[in-house]
Structure formats: structure tokens, C-alpha cells
Write an enzyme that holds these catalytic residues in place. Structure first.
Site, PDB file in Angstrom:
ATOM      1  N   TYR A 497       4.586  -6.232  -1.563  1.00  0.00           N
ATOM      2  CA  TYR A 497       4.871  -5.091  -0.676  1.00  0.00           C
ATOM      3  C   TYR A 497       3.974  -3.912  -1.041  1.00  0.00           C
ATOM      4  O   TYR A 497       3.075  -3.560  -0.330  1.00  0.00           O
ATOM      5  CB  TYR A 497       6.352  -4.721  -0.742  1.00  0.00           C
ATOM      6  CG  TYR A 497       6.733  -3.661   0.277  1.00  0.00           C
ATOM      7  CD1 TYR A 497       6.915  -4.008   1.608  1.00  0.00           C
ATOM      8  CD2 TYR A 497       6.908  -2.332  -0.090  1.00  0.00           C
ATOM      9  CE1 TYR A 497       7.249  -3.057   2.560  1.00  0.00           C
ATOM     10  CE2 TYR A 497       7.248  -1.372   0.849  1.00  0.00           C
ATOM     11  CZ  TYR A 497       7.419  -1.728   2.166  1.00  0.00           C
ATOM     12  OH  TYR A 497       7.745  -0.783   3.095  1.00  0.00           O
ATOM     13  N   SER A 577       5.706  -5.712   7.102  1.00  0.00           N
ATOM     14  CA  SER A 577       5.565  -4.295   7.416  1.00  0.00           C
ATOM     15  C   SER A 577       4.426  -3.682   6.607  1.00  0.00           C
ATOM     16  O   SER A 577       3.273  -4.031   6.830  1.00  0.00           O
ATOM     17  CB  SER A 577       6.879  -3.561   7.161  1.00  0.00           C
ATOM     18  OG  SER A 577       6.851  -2.323   7.792  1.00  0.00           O
ATOM     19  N   HIS A 695      12.480  -4.744  13.855  1.00  0.00           N
ATOM     20  CA  HIS A 695      11.715  -4.733  12.622  1.00  0.00           C
ATOM     21  C   HIS A 695      12.360  -5.562  11.516  1.00  0.00           C
ATOM     22  O   HIS A 695      11.684  -5.968  10.585  1.00  0.00           O
ATOM     23  CB  HIS A 695      11.537  -3.297  12.147  1.00  0.00           C
ATOM     24  CG  HIS A 695      10.462  -3.141  11.118  1.00  0.00           C
ATOM     25  ND1 HIS A 695       9.131  -3.348  11.400  1.00  0.00           N
ATOM     26  CD2 HIS A 695      10.520  -2.828   9.809  1.00  0.00           C
ATOM     27  CE1 HIS A 695       8.413  -3.136  10.309  1.00  0.00           C
ATOM     28  NE2 HIS A 695       9.240  -2.840   9.326  1.00  0.00           N
TER      29      HIS A 695
END
Length: 724
Positions: A497, A577, A695
Site C-alpha cells: 500500500y 487504491s 471503492h
């Protein structure tokens, strides 16, 4: 994903993918079809425009600008989505491991799961899923040993299971429940109130709520919430979110009669979220402009006539401030002011500039603090693993809280009048167990533990440290099935991430476990840009230091190959994301290193991210495309703009959803179109686009399984993982 600009549970912020109705049908490829060779891929013809934006002396081509339009509004975009899904679905139907993954994931998901209980009055509220329900059901019981009854079952709200119960909050006495409805994965919420005794809604309804706390007045007369102005027709899923304001709603009245408490019209980019202090005497409004933990605090005394004159407690937007407790005018906060790994301080609101330190900064990172009875529970991260301890209200140490293993603990909420609290614990191979803790005795008991269809002891969890490009030591977790025959190769899934101060801690995922159960290795790298080691670790991976995140991830891949954990051609990478941006960027920078890439709901156009919905908040981590230095840095790694023609790329499966109003799907649409146009080799470069999905949060269970089966069958195909 870039997290919402309010203090939301990280469990929500870390749900990265959002499968929806488009792939709801069961996987039905039979053995013959699975064994058949994949047809030659012919991508849909995608119109290339001639849009060029001159920026700081650079002509930036954007040939797929038209794909930014809302798929629900523009028929050309809708046709493109349908054509892409047709190609992708046909390819996925040829993958031999797809059916097997779906079957095993369904088995692993089929266990009873509980959410953290919340006590209000004499009632306990908690969520429960019997295993394969699309959405968890909210239960209530009278007393700790009472029999639970269904209070809200969202599974009947939509035929496709894509309408979810989102945030909920019981009133102080437990007579009413404030809850929000999330439809199709959007960030927008509809807020309603339920009478707990009767199970009936009161008729109160609030709309256009987003990025909001929900806070009851202590007397139960109403609640505080935050909302944006109603967007223009057809712009709800793409227009910028500005002018966030705090309101008070009195039960039994229309939304139009709600009282405006706090607004910042002179600073329309500010977000404002409210909470009521433990004693009910103050409303604390936290203001922020972006995703960075840099806040202002405004305090409103609450009297018989409502909120009084505001007190500016902190107004410099320089540090993190999280309310923990107050005793009269003396407030306790968790802050990173003068403490990059955070500390606990107290402030007398009559002298707001004077701080008293209660708990100094430690080697581990302080990530949470809450008052329960006459104790404060501190939550720490030590090398990305949870630790916890109890202290007195004066900061005096009392005892450590002994957790079950290497893993992640969450919860510890409570009431200053009650010594009871609950917390959840999980690890990579251990699903969530809920514990009840008595803060007076220090004793923990199991409140709810899952009955499993597998043995967690069959899996090993190892933490290692490796060196990044600049010599920085970075931790990673390596998880695999014990006794794995690695002489046949070890196809590996590397996850990352690296942003927004979000920490990657050990957590259970049935879909990841299915990958490991099939013989794959699963690795999580704790990249810079996250919050594992506090503010300095975050700062080292954002703005002009963002390349460090990519270097850390590439170094993780090189380490895994160099140590023989996986081999060349056996490494797949995944992220969602901000992690989708990560996957896009490192694939461009080192396409030779990876066999397959799975970028989900990614931020792929770094020059236009700030023009849609919540994108403007992310400048704290990314910078401003309108500023030259930031522009040049963003252009250097933007996935959409740096695809290298003439270079062989790994197999890529992009995933997104049409109702993603956090990272709008145009990012993934444009990136995929650019991949398919470029001369980057014969491996597939596909996109999987869900409908009525967003999302991440609110995903129905069957859609989670369907998407994960597609992704991991794709990764297995290109890493050589043999799936029965």
C-alpha cells in the site's frame, strides 16, 4: 485507497476492492472449457482523442480524456465498459483455477463472524454473519447473557445484496439506534433512526451525508452529523466535495429544520467532523483539509439552548489530535506534536497553549487511546504488530494487555462509567476472535470465537527485514502453508500500500488463505508512506519522497527472488487504491520483475486526481498538480503517463467499479486503454469492471468471492501455481 478525510475505522479504509452485480453469476466453466486454450485476445477499439494539455512547458497528451465521463450518463463510456467486460469475461472463463478458487473461498468464508459489541444502557449491539450472507446482520441483546434478536437485516434491501448497513451508533441509553445506509458501494450515506424496542424506524431521515461522524446528544434528543450541499443533477458521483458542515438534528423534525452548528464558508475545502465528549458537556469539532493528520479543534459548550460560543482549542492545522477523555475542563489527547510516534497529553481548555505530558513517546508507535472506566487503554504498533496496555487517568502504568499472538487488535472502546470493553484480534491465518476485557481485574474472556473449517496451525507466519534501494530496513510478513514443497517453485503474491499513514498489519482474509492453501506464498511489505513507524515513516514515502515507496516494493520483490522464496516468473503483485497506483508505477519501472499485476481501484492519472469527488484531499500525500515542482514529480511516476512501449509487460488484470466515487473509475479506464494501445507484449492486459459497486466497503460476500477467484486464477495462470 486514500482514506476518507475523517476518523473512520481502518477496517473500512482498508477494504480495497468492490465486486458488484456484473459478475454475480456462478462460475460455470466445465473441465473441457477450462482445458481449452485461451482465444487470441482482441481488445475493443478505443477511440483516441487529440487532447493535449500544455503544463509548465510540457505538452501532456491525454488521448482517453473522454473515458473520465460517468458511465451512468455517457452512452459511449457505457458501451466501452460493456465491450471490455465481454473480452475479460471470455478470457477469465478459460482459466483452469477459477472454479477451484471460488469453491475453496466459499468454504473458507462459511463461518460465523461477529463484529465488536457496543454497550448502551443495558443493551449490547453487535453484527453477525452466519457465513455466506451477503451483508452482516445487526443484533441486539438485553444484558451480556441475553438472547440476541435481529434489529437490522440489510440482506432484504436489494436483490443483488449491494445495499449495506454502514455506520451505526446507539443512543446513550440504548433506546434508539442511529444508522446509515450505503447503496451500491458509494461514499454517500442515508441516515435513519430506529426505535430499538419496537424495531421500527422513527421516520427521521438525513441525506447527502459523507465522511461524517455520528454523535448522539447525551439526552437522546437528537444527533450531530456532517454533510455536503446537495450536488447538481447527474454530478453526485464525480463533482468535487466542498463546504462540509456540521448540523444538529432533533428527533421528530424534518432535515430542513436542522440547526447549522459549524461551517467554514471562507475555507470550502475543510472537512468538519463532530463528537460529543464523554460528559456530554461539549461538542468537539475536528477540522482538516486533506488526508494528513493535521487538525484544528473547535469546542462548543452544550447547554439547554444548544451549542454555545465556540472555543478555538487548536487552530494551526499542524498536528494530529485525537480526543481521549476529559475531566471537567482538563482534556486528554493523543497527539504527534513534538512526538513523531505520538504521545498522550492533557490540556486545560482555559489555557489551551499549555500541554502536560501524561505518556511520553515510546519506541513503538502509539496508534490509539480510549477511556474505559477509570483506565485508559493504549494501542501500539511494534514493528507492525499490535501491542496494548492499561494506564491510569494520570498516565501511571497499570498493566500490559496480553494478546493472543502476532497479529492485529482493534476496539477497546468504552464508557467512563463502565469498566467493560471489547476488542477484536486476528492474524494472517486466524480469523477474528472477540474478547471481553474487565479493566479492573485485567482479565480477558472470549465473547465470540469462530468455528473453523481449517487448522490455522497449518500455516506459518514469519517477519523479516530487508534493505531498500537507499539502505533503509523495511519489514515484511511472509505467510505460507507449513511443509510447502518449494522444490517445485513457490508462486508468490506480494501485497503493498505505502501511503496516507495507513499501516499494513496482520489480518485474516479467506481469499488470501485460499491462495496459500493452493500452495502459494503470501507476502505483505510494510512500505514507507504507511504509519507503521509514525510520522517520519509516513513522511519518507509521500510528496517528493514518493519514489521511496516504489523502491521499497521493488526491493521486496528482488529480496524474495534473491532469498529463493520465489523465483523469476513466479511473482505476482497486488494493491488497491493508493496501492493500485503503487502496482501501476512499479510495473512501469520494473516490468521484468513481475509475472502478473493486479492493480485495484487505482489512482492512475496523477495529473488530474484532484478534480473529482474526494481526490482533492490527497494533495497531502501526492502534492498539487498545479504547482510546477509537484507536477514534474507526479509526471515522473504517473502510471497512465509512463507506460513503456517496446517493453514486455507482465500479465495485468485491472479491477474497478462503476460507482466508485472515491477513486473515480476513469482512472482505471484510461490506464487500461493506454495499456491495450501500447506495444508491451502478448500477455493479457485486461480490466474487470463491476456495476453497483464502489471503492470497497459494503461488498456482498458472493461478489467478494467472485472477484477474488478471478484475480487469483489469473495470477495463478501467470505465476505457474498449479490449482486443482
Amino acid at each position: 485507497m486514500p482514506p476518507a478525510p475523517f476518523r473512520a475505522p481502518l477496517a473500512l479504509a482498508l477494504l480495497m476492492t468492490a465486486p458488484g452485480a456484473a459478475h454475480a453469476a456462478p462460475l460455470a466453466a466445465d473441465a473441457a472449457a477450462a482445458a481449452a486454450p485461451a482465444p487470441a485476445l482482441v481488445y475493443p477499439a478505443t477511440t483516441r482523442g487529440d487532447t493535449v494539455d500544455p503544463q509548465f512547458g510540457v505538452d501532456v497528451a491525454d488521448p482517453y480524456r473522454w473515458l473520465e465521463d460517468d458511465v451512468r450518463v455517457d452512452p459511449k463510456v457505457a458501451a466501452w465498459v460493456a465491450a471490455e467486460n465481454k473480452v475479460t469475461d471470455a478470457y477469465l472463463a478459460t482459466l483452469p483455477g477459477r472454479e477451484s478458487f471460488q469453491k475453496r473461498m466459499t468454504e473458507l468464508y462459511n463461518y460465523e463472524r461477529f463484529g465488536l459489541p457496543r454497550k448502551a444502557g443495558t443493551r449490547y449491539f453487535y453484527s453477525r454473519n452466519d457465513g455466506l450472507q451477503p451483508q452482516s446482520v445487526l443484533f441486539v441483546r438485553d444484558g451480556l447473557k441475553g438472547e440476541g434478536r435481529v434489529l437490522i437485516d440489510p440482506n432484504g434491501w436489494a436483490k443483488d445484496g449491494a445495499t449495506a448497513l454502514a455506520e451505526w451508533e446507539p443512543s446513550e441509553d440504548g433506546t434508539h439506534l442511529l444508522y446509515s445506509v450505503q447503496d451500491g458501494g458509494t461514499d454517500w450515506r442515508i441516515v435513519r433512526v430506529k426505535d430499538v424496542a419496537t424495531g421500527e424506524d422513527t421516520g427521521d431521515e438525513i441525506r447527502w451525508v459523507k465522511f461524517s461522524g455520528l454523535a448522539w446528544a447525551k439526552d437522546g434528543s437528537g444527533f450531530y452529523y456532517s454533510r455536503f450541499p446537495e450536488p447538481k443533477e447527474g454530478e453526485a458521483f464525480q463533482s468535487l466535495n466542498e463546504n462540509h458542515a456540521v448540523y444538529f438534528h432533533r428527533l421528530g423534525t424534518a432535515q430542513s429544520a436542522d440547526t447549522l452548528i459549524h461551517a467554514t464558508p471562507g475555507k470550502p475545502k475543510l472537512n468538519n467532523s463532530a463528537e460529543v465528549t464523554d460528559d456530554g458537556k461539549y461538542l468537539l469539532v475536528t477540522g482538516s483539509e486533506g488526508t494528513d493528520e493535521r487538525y484544528a479543534l473547535t469546542l462548543y459548550p452544550i447547554g439547554a439552548k444548544g451549542a454555545g460560543k465556540p472555543i478555538a482549542l487548536v487552530d494551526d492545522y499542524a498536528n494530529n489530535w485525537e480526543y481521549v477523555a476529559n475531566q471537567g475542563t482538563r482534556f486528554t489527547f493523543l497527539t504527534n506534536k513534538d512526538a513523531p510516534r505520538a504521545r498522550l497529553v492533557s490540556i486545560d481548555i482555559r489555557k489551551p497553549g499549555e500541554l502536560t505530558e501524561l505518556v511520553a513517546q515510546q519506541e513503538a508507535t502509539l496508534v490509539g487511546a480510549s477511556r474505559v472506566g477509570n483506565r485508559i487503554i493504549l494501542s501500539y504498533l511494534g514493528d507492525a504488530k499490535s501491542e496494548a496496555e492499561m494506564i491510569g487517568l494520570d498516565g501511571r502504568p497499570i498493566s500490559a494487555i496480553h494478546l493472543a499472538d502476532i497479529g492485529s487488535a482493534s476496539g477497546f472502546g468504552g464508557n467512563p462509567k463502565d469498566p467493560e470493553t471489547f476488542y477484536a484480534f486476528s492474524s494472517f491465518a486466524t480469523p477474528t476472535t472477540i474478547y471481553r476485557l474487565d479493566t479492573v481485574t485485567g482479565k480477558s474472556d472470549v465473547f465470540a470465537a469462530p468455528k473453523l473449517t481449517f487448522d490455522p496451525k497449518q500455516f506459518s507466519v514469519e517477519q523479516r527485514f530487508y534493505k531498500s534501494k537507499d539502505g533503509t530496513e523495511v519489514p515484511m510478513f511472509i505467510v505460507m502453508k507449513k511443509g510447502l514443497d518449494r522444490s517445485k517453485g513457490s508462486p508468490t503474491l506480494l501485497y503493498g500500500y505505502g501511503g496516507f499513514n495507513v499501516s499494513m498489519t496482520p489480518g485474516f482474509s479467506p481469499t488470501k488463505l485460499a491462495w496459500m492453501d493452493a500452495g502459494g506464498v503470501y507476502v505483505v511489505a510494510n512500505l514507507r508512506g504507511g504509519g507503521e513507524y509514525g510520522k517520519a515513516w509516513h513522511d519518507a514515502g509521500r510528496l517528493d519522497k514518493k519514489q521511496n515507496v516504489f523502491d521499497d516494493f521493488i526491493a521486496a520483490g528482488e529480496y524474495l527472488i534473491g532469498e529463493g522464496i520465489t523465483g523469476k516468473g513466479e511473482l505476482a503483485i497486488e494493491g488497491g487504491s493508493n496501492g493500485g497506483l503503487l502496482i501501476g508505477a512499479v510495473t512501469n519501472q520494473r516490468p521484468d520483475l513481475f509475472a502478473a499485476a493486479l492493480p485495484a481501484v487505482g489512482v492512475m492519472d496523477m495529473l488530474r486526481f484532484d478534480r473529482f469527488t474526494a481526490g482533492r484531499y490527497w494533495v497531502d500525500d501526492y502534492g498539487y498538480p498545479s504547482k510546477e515542482a509537484d507536477f514534474r514529480n507526479l509526471l515522473s511516476y504517473s502510471p497512465y503517463h509512463n507506460i513503456k512501449g517496446g517493453t514486455a509487460y507482465p500479465a495485468i488484470l485491472v479491477t474497478t467499479a462503476d460507482t466508485d466515487d472515491r477513486v473515480v473509475p476513469g482512472h482505471s479506464f484510461k490506464y487500461t486503454a493506454a495499456l491495450q494501445h501500447a506495444d508491451i507484449g502478448p500477455k493479457p492486459h485486461l480490466i474487470r469492471i463491476e456495476t453497483r459497486a464502489g471503492h470497497g466497503s459494503g461488498k456482498p460476500t458472493d461478489k467478494i468471492i467472485a472477484e477474488a477467484a478471478d484475480k487469483y486464477a489469473f495470477a495463478a495462470k501467470w505465476t505457474g501455481l498449479a490449482v486443482e
